[in-house]
Motif scaffolding. Sequence first.
Motif, PDB file in Angstrom:
ATOM      1  N   ILE A 162     -14.697 -36.172 -30.252  1.00  0.00           N
ATOM      2  CA  ILE A 162     -14.253 -35.696 -28.945  1.00  0.00           C
ATOM      3  C   ILE A 162     -13.253 -36.699 -28.385  1.00  0.00           C
ATOM      4  O   ILE A 162     -13.544 -37.902 -28.320  1.00  0.00           O
ATOM      5  N   GLU A 163     -12.089 -36.236 -28.001  1.00  0.00           N
ATOM      6  CA  GLU A 163     -11.071 -37.121 -27.431  1.00  0.00           C
ATOM      7  C   GLU A 163     -11.013 -36.937 -25.924  1.00  0.00           C
ATOM      8  O   GLU A 163     -10.950 -35.809 -25.427  1.00  0.00           O
ATOM      9  N   THR A 164     -11.047 -38.055 -25.197  1.00  0.00           N
ATOM     10  CA  THR A 164     -10.896 -38.038 -23.746  1.00  0.00           C
ATOM     11  C   THR A 164      -9.499 -38.538 -23.386  1.00  0.00           C
ATOM     12  O   THR A 164      -9.096 -39.629 -23.783  1.00  0.00           O
ATOM     13  N   LYS A 165      -8.768 -37.728 -22.632  1.00  0.00           N
ATOM     14  CA  LYS A 165      -7.432 -38.098 -22.166  1.00  0.00           C
ATOM     15  C   LYS A 165      -7.538 -38.900 -20.868  1.00  0.00           C
ATOM     16  O   LYS A 165      -8.462 -38.719 -20.083  1.00  0.00           O
ATOM     17  N   GLY A 166      -6.565 -39.752 -20.646  1.00  0.00           N
ATOM     18  CA  GLY A 166      -6.489 -40.441 -19.372  1.00  0.00           C
ATOM     19  C   GLY A 166      -6.841 -41.910 -19.445  1.00  0.00           C
ATOM     20  O   GLY A 166      -7.211 -42.449 -20.493  1.00  0.00           O
ATOM     21  N   LEU A 167      -6.725 -42.572 -18.295  1.00  0.00           N
ATOM     22  CA  LEU A 167      -6.966 -44.002 -18.145  1.00  0.00           C
ATOM     23  C   LEU A 167      -8.180 -44.222 -17.258  1.00  0.00           C
ATOM     24  O   LEU A 167      -8.543 -43.361 -16.458  1.00  0.00           O
ATOM     25  N   PRO A 168      -8.802 -45.415 -17.383  1.00  0.00           N
ATOM     26  CA  PRO A 168      -8.507 -46.496 -18.321  1.00  0.00           C
ATOM     27  C   PRO A 168      -9.007 -46.188 -19.724  1.00  0.00           C
ATOM     28  O   PRO A 168      -9.929 -45.391 -19.896  1.00  0.00           O
ATOM     29  N   LYS A 169      -8.423 -46.842 -20.699  1.00  0.00           N
ATOM     30  CA  LYS A 169      -8.814 -46.642 -22.079  1.00  0.00           C
ATOM     31  C   LYS A 169     -10.112 -47.413 -22.385  1.00  0.00           C
ATOM     32  O   LYS A 169     -10.340 -48.499 -21.861  1.00  0.00           O
ATOM     33  N   TYR A 170     -10.877 -46.832 -23.251  1.00  0.00           N
ATOM     34  CA  TYR A 170     -12.098 -47.484 -23.714  1.00  0.00           C
ATOM     35  C   TYR A 170     -11.751 -48.587 -24.706  1.00  0.00           C
ATOM     36  O   TYR A 170     -10.973 -48.381 -25.637  1.00  0.00           O
ATOM     37  N   VAL A 171     -12.336 -49.776 -24.490  1.00  0.00           N
ATOM     38  CA  VAL A 171     -12.161 -50.904 -25.402  1.00  0.00           C
ATOM     39  C   VAL A 171     -13.543 -51.366 -25.842  1.00  0.00           C
ATOM     40  O   VAL A 171     -14.349 -51.822 -25.015  1.00  0.00           O
ATOM     41  N   SER A 172     -13.824 -51.222 -27.123  1.00  0.00           N
ATOM     42  CA  SER A 172     -15.140 -51.566 -27.640  1.00  0.00           C
ATOM     43  C   SER A 172     -15.463 -53.031 -27.341  1.00  0.00           C
ATOM     44  O   SER A 172     -14.642 -53.919 -27.555  1.00  0.00           O
ATOM     45  N   GLY A 173     -16.646 -53.273 -26.825  1.00  0.00           N
ATOM     46  CA  GLY A 173     -17.090 -54.625 -26.516  1.00  0.00           C
ATOM     47  C   GLY A 173     -16.681 -55.105 -25.143  1.00  0.00           C
ATOM     48  O   GLY A 173     -17.192 -56.129 -24.675  1.00  0.00           O
ATOM     49  N   LYS A 174     -15.763 -54.407 -24.481  1.00  0.00           N
ATOM     50  CA  LYS A 174     -15.307 -54.816 -23.154  1.00  0.00           C
ATOM     51  C   LYS A 174     -15.610 -53.769 -22.089  1.00  0.00           C
ATOM     52  O   LYS A 174     -15.994 -54.123 -20.971  1.00  0.00           O
ATOM     53  N   THR A 175     -15.415 -52.500 -22.429  1.00  0.00           N
ATOM     54  CA  THR A 175     -15.683 -51.435 -21.455  1.00  0.00           C
ATOM     55  C   THR A 175     -17.187 -51.322 -21.229  1.00  0.00           C
ATOM     56  O   THR A 175     -17.957 -51.284 -22.198  1.00  0.00           O
ATOM     57  N   PRO A 176     -17.621 -51.298 -19.973  1.00  0.00           N
ATOM     58  CA  PRO A 176     -19.060 -51.130 -19.714  1.00  0.00           C
ATOM     59  C   PRO A 176     -19.573 -49.831 -20.330  1.00  0.00           C
ATOM     60  O   PRO A 176     -18.931 -48.783 -20.224  1.00  0.00           O
TER      61      PRO A 176
END
Length: 857
Positions: A690-704
């Motif tokens: 599943i792709e989610t459009k928009g910001l902010p981007k998910y960053v593994s290990g940093k995004t809650p």
Amino acid sequence: MNKSVFTRAVLWIILLCNTGHTFAKSNKTIRHRFNINREWKFQLGDHAGAESVLYDDKSWEQVHLPHSFSIPYFQTGKWYSGYGWYRKSFVVPEKWSGKRIFVEFEGAFRDAEIFVNGKSAGRHRGGYTGFSFDITEMVATGNNVLSVRLNNLWDSQLPPRGGDHIFPGGIYRDVYLLVTNTAHIAWCGTFVTTPEVSAQSGTVNVKTEVKNNGAVSKTFLLKTEVVDPSGKPVDEFSSSADIEAGETVTFDQTGHAIAHPQLWHPQHPFLYSVISTLYEGKKPVDRYTTTFGFRWMEWTADKGFFLNGEHHYFKGANVHQDHAGWATAVTNAGIVRDVKMIKETGMDFIRGSHYPHDPAFSQACDSLGILLLQENDFWSCGIRGNGGWYLGDGAYPPNGEDQEAFEENVKSNLEEMIRIHRNHPSIIAWSMCNEPFFTNESTLPRVREFLKELVQLSHELDPGRKVVVGGVQRGNLYKTGDIAGYNGDGARLYINPGVPGMVTEYGSTIEDRPGSYAPGWGDLQQEQFPWRSGQALWCAFDYGTHIGDGKFGHMGMIDYYRLPKRMWYRYRNEYRKIAPPEWPAQGVPAKLQLTADKTVISNTCGTDDVHLVVTVMDKGGKPLSNSPEVTMTLESGPGEFPTGRSITFSPESDIKIRDGKAAIEFRSYYGGKSVIRASSPGLEDARIIIETKGLPKYVSGKTPETKHRMYVRYELPETVLQENTRMNLAHQKPTRASSESVGHEASQANDRNPSSYWQAGNPGPGAWWQVDLESITEVSSVKISFPDEANYRYRAEISENGETWNVIADQTLNTKAVKMQEFPVSSGNKGRFLRIIFTGQSNKKPASISEIEVFGK
């Protein structure tokens, strides 16, 4: 219908995020409306000082809206009741200096206190309507904190005082920041009507409230443009007014005749728009777009309902707002799916039971072509003696000190409902209530008068729509409104009533998916009486309820997870002639299939999501009815299930897999690709991206990331669980009988009138009488009074679903002549329906009952 019109309208419902109002591009330089659903801090309980900017909320859970106190919730009879706090940080840029700033809530259940930077912005009491507060004087350039103290506690002065659905707290609808100039169009400040409309011509009237928050009086010009469904301007008109500082003026404008307007109808739901532009001199200072439709309606007492001059018998269903796992916190995309599933059966009507629904619900009905009844939240579902926790203390407060405040709250909610939803062409009438006869008998005369006041208020607020009083099958209420709405037994009690009428509820079939391939007509008379306007099934979707530990809510033609029961396919075949699929059967499971209604979530602001379905299959890819335990896991990327990053379905738990299928809604608040896997021991896994459009981007290990959410079965206070076992639970409940003598209908056996009685149409054995207790009841005893003393032989039976019956008393061998009998019922005998089947009697008369009383809890 015009496909581009449908696409534009429905996508707007789902996509709106961090933009202006409808047609945001044209509003970009004037009015800004920002979705602020993302990244709130939340904590259950009441926390002193949590409104302060300096309050330390680091240990609180990070959540996103829409949100409920009770996530995850899976249709049990209990949920969290109490306080919860929300906090949201937001930035006010320097360029907003000199602007007006508002916070807009589409709904918060149900007593909300709003603070900005520690200062009170206002309070809203009522859980189903939106509200807006001007926070301009409370914010500062830079960082700001919005705090919400919220509770869902039972309140004797707030409607509804009871009901059979769920009442979880939470900011469960979308929240926005609105930034305007000092002169602007007020919140929900346009009222568009078509005072003259036909297939040949239509005129548009627009009443627009303009507020001048400036320091001096000024002259303003309001230009109003009418745009057709293709986006082409078809009319324009303007007028000027002087507005004093701090004052609000309503511009009342009527345009020119528009030739051959494209009429709104369920088969072709054409939508027009009004673009209102406010000028100070030659400078545009605000622009606001309102969607509407050309159509007209007539309700008659003898010939039913007419739409655009043609007779139209509408067929539809009732809809509650809660979904599996997420409770009432449903996305706009989930709302669109709900409306679409009803439309796909061939139905064209929805009753928004029993409270005002989300603005997106009305928009979806507009776009998809569904007639809609929006309903105010004045009702109860029975008087159970205790009050509190929504179990039922009557629709209207019996205590005099509560009554004035209660009435003001009902009226306030009604005013807000009409203001928010009045421009939607799908809404064919306003409903004042549901079953207000469930009230203390001493208050029923006031209830009748109060309903008349609500009807009159509705006429003043919206003279163009008629008013329904819903659930008037008892209490002599059916002539208090313009239109009578009958639930259940009302379908047979009021024949040709002399006022416009409709069946607002029928059916009430309790069963789990897959269920029976049957329409579940219940006591709806199938004959299309010419005076009847339409009918609505109870109900479209399974829903959460406190009755029967949630079992009472398994009445939908679609289950709680939004998977159709066989009833749904039966209606689709009935109305659209689409044959049902081959039903899955038991086999040898080999693998799983994981599908979604779409593979892209269009934004990160919580208005969109996807519906995931996992299916058990054999090695050849054929769906099976085997239902092993299945787990969906978010292996990488953003997103969440209501339980966190994984969810397990089991036939033995509240989180169900049934008939070889399980489903859940998945949402994401960060951009990126989510890899979801479905697994079950011994079966081949399934995987979907599943792709989610928009910001902010998910960053593994940093995004809650959302943590695991524990599923909790909440308990009720012991004082609430106490029941009055000597309360007559059968009084005036819906009745049926094998036959009726003239003047001795089935309803006369539970009317508390000892001189009236039910009598079968013919003598002889086999006659029966039945009552619907309208809830799952543990019966402790039954008392039967007869018109004459005789040797009555009968058996009494109880059932949860009206199909499988258990004998609770057997008097078939009785030899005594009696006029009254009361028999105890052994512990554990629960049911919704109770019937008496007569096998004979000594006086050779037709079977009869003077009065029946049912006691229990």
